[in-house]
Design a protein around this motif. Structure first.
Motif, mmCIF file in Angstrom:
data_model
loop_
_atom_site.group_PDB
_atom_site.id
_atom_site.type_symbol
_atom_site.label_atom_id
_atom_site.label_comp_id
_atom_site.label_asym_id
_atom_site.label_seq_id
_atom_site.Cartn_x
_atom_site.Cartn_y
_atom_site.Cartn_z
ATOM 1 N N GLU A 1 0.805 -1.219 0.000
ATOM 2 C CA GLU A 1 0.000 0.000 0.000
ATOM 3 C C GLU A 1 0.844 1.278 0.000
ATOM 4 N N VAL A 2 2.146 1.161 -0.089
ATOM 5 C CA VAL A 2 3.031 2.322 -0.070
ATOM 6 C C VAL A 2 3.305 2.794 -1.497
ATOM 7 N N PHE A 3 3.112 4.096 -1.740
ATOM 8 C CA PHE A 3 3.369 4.682 -3.061
ATOM 9 C C PHE A 3 4.592 5.595 -3.077
ATOM 10 N N VAL A 4 5.005 6.101 -1.936
ATOM 11 C CA VAL A 4 6.093 7.083 -1.884
ATOM 12 C C VAL A 4 7.446 6.383 -1.953
ATOM 13 N N THR A 5 8.324 6.914 -2.806
ATOM 14 C CA THR A 5 9.670 6.365 -2.937
ATOM 15 C C THR A 5 10.750 7.337 -2.471
ATOM 16 N N ASP A 6 10.487 8.636 -2.553
ATOM 17 C CA ASP A 6 11.519 9.622 -2.215
ATOM 18 C C ASP A 6 10.825 10.968 -1.965
ATOM 19 N N HIS A 7 11.536 11.889 -1.324
ATOM 20 C CA HIS A 7 10.927 13.198 -1.055
ATOM 21 C C HIS A 7 12.013 14.213 -0.710
ATOM 22 N N THR A 8 11.687 15.491 -0.904
ATOM 23 C CA THR A 8 12.609 16.571 -0.576
ATOM 24 C C THR A 8 11.835 17.870 -0.457
ATOM 25 N N GLN A 9 12.408 18.827 0.232
ATOM 26 C CA GLN A 9 11.821 20.164 0.309
ATOM 27 C C GLN A 9 12.398 21.012 -0.813
ATOM 28 N N VAL A 10 11.522 21.719 -1.541
ATOM 29 C CA VAL A 10 11.964 22.498 -2.696
ATOM 30 C C VAL A 10 11.731 23.991 -2.517
ATOM 31 N N GLY A 11 11.097 24.391 -1.416
ATOM 32 C CA GLY A 11 10.823 25.803 -1.162
ATOM 33 C C GLY A 11 10.395 25.992 0.267
ATOM 34 N N PRO A 12 10.127 27.239 0.687
ATOM 35 C CA PRO A 12 9.755 27.506 2.085
ATOM 36 C C PRO A 12 8.563 26.684 2.573
ATOM 37 N N GLU A 13 7.550 26.486 1.747
ATOM 38 C CA GLU A 13 6.379 25.683 2.124
ATOM 39 C C GLU A 13 6.055 24.646 1.055
ATOM 40 N N GLU A 14 7.032 24.284 0.261
ATOM 41 C CA GLU A 14 6.794 23.436 -0.905
ATOM 42 C C GLU A 14 7.681 22.197 -0.856
#
Length: 312
Positions: A27-40
């Motif tokens: 049921e997991v879809f997320v593979t990676d993540h990062t912050q790209v802006g102040p609230e983004e």
């Protein structure tokens, strides 16, 4: 040239299930993540072609509704990984809007996954969060989605739920028992697997009102413990009711794809009180607008509109 942090995201390995409030790795879809802006934030997601629920549709398309779950998981990653919200904090979605500007991004060949980047902007006001963003496939916009979510202190949540349950059972006291219902055949609601059918035919004297079927053992809808019916099941019930009803308007439901939604969710929907999906449709073959709702105990607990498109 400006550096794009999202360009470094990878799709190879899924995050641990607990990262997105799931138990099963399926049921997991997320593979990676990062912050790209102040609230983004940018979150890489992948939906496997063999997923038991989100790859079960008859139509030869990846299911855009799967990306609603991808957005939910993206927000879980953001609130716990970047906003310091304590894990286990109860939450509820109150309003959801989506649009699919480019359906070709969802075309499926049966073997390749649906993968892309969810980019979300998260803004906070007290205990409420506004989440708005896009899902892009190979850099091309494929969906826009926004929703708002309320987070509850645990003690407040317990008090709210106890009050709502007391009121709901009082509202249904003396009401007729739910009929002995059998689900639709899968093809009648755009599905192949009978276990993914979540509504039953309307009884003769209640046209346009389809009993909602709640299977607490369903591996996707109930992958974790809920004391209410999750929004994913409510959305699927409304969609299946709309698909079935749209056949009367000339839409071939096996080919229809949900390409728009505007939904409001009110109080929590109880698991152990009968509920109905209510629907009416307008439009023409190829483009249908469905007015949808969930009724429980004489109360409209969710409502809105769905847009169904029959690709040409």
């Amino acid at each position: 040239m400006p550096h794009d942090p999202a360009a470094a995201l990878t799709f190879d390995t899924f995050v641990p299930p607990a990262t997105v409030n799931r138990r099963s790795a399926v049921e997991v879809f997320v593979t990676d993540h990062t912050q790209v802006g102040p609230e983004e934030y940018a979150i890489a997601v992948r939906v496997e072609p063999g997923h038991p629920l989100w790859s079960d549709q008859v139509a030869p398309w990846h299911d855009p509704v799967a990306i609603i779950e991808a957005f939910r998981q993206a927000f879980v990653v953001v609130r716990h990984g970047y906003l310091d919200v304590q894990r286990g904090t109860p939450s509820a979605v109150q309003h959801l809007t989506l649009g699919v500007p480019e359906l070709t991004a969802f075309r499926a060949d049966g073997s390749a996954p649906l993968q892309g980047v969810v980019t979300v902007r998260v803004t906070r006001s007290d205990t409420a969060y506004d989440i708005a963003g896009t899902f892009a496939v190979a850099g091309a916009p494929a969906m826009t989605l926004s929703f708002d979510s309320v987070l509850f202190p645990r003690e407040s949540y317990r008090e709210i739920r106890a009050y709502q349950r007391t009121r709901r059972f009082a509202d249904t006291a003396g009401a007729p028992a739910a009929p002995d219902t059998k689900p639709f055949q899968p093809e009648a609601v755009g599905r192949r697997d009978p276990s993914n059918v979540v509504i039953a035919p309307a009884v003769p004297d209640r046209p346009g009102r389809f009993p909602l079927l709640v299977d607490r053992t369903h591996p996707s809808f109930f992958d974790r413990d809920y004391d209410h019916i999750p929004a994913s099941l409510l959305i699927e019930g409304m969609r299946q009711a709309a698909l079935h009803t749209a056949t009367e308007a000339g839409l071939r439901n096996g080919e229809a794809v949900l390409t728009g939604a505007e939904l409001d969710f009110g109080i929590f929907v109880e698991i152990d009180v009968p509920a109905e999906c209510v629907v009416s449709v307008t439009g023409e073959p190829g483009a249908i607008t469905a007015t949808v709702g969930i009724d429980q105990g004489g109360v409209r607990v969710a409502s809105g509109t769905l847009t169904l498109t029959e690709p040409r």
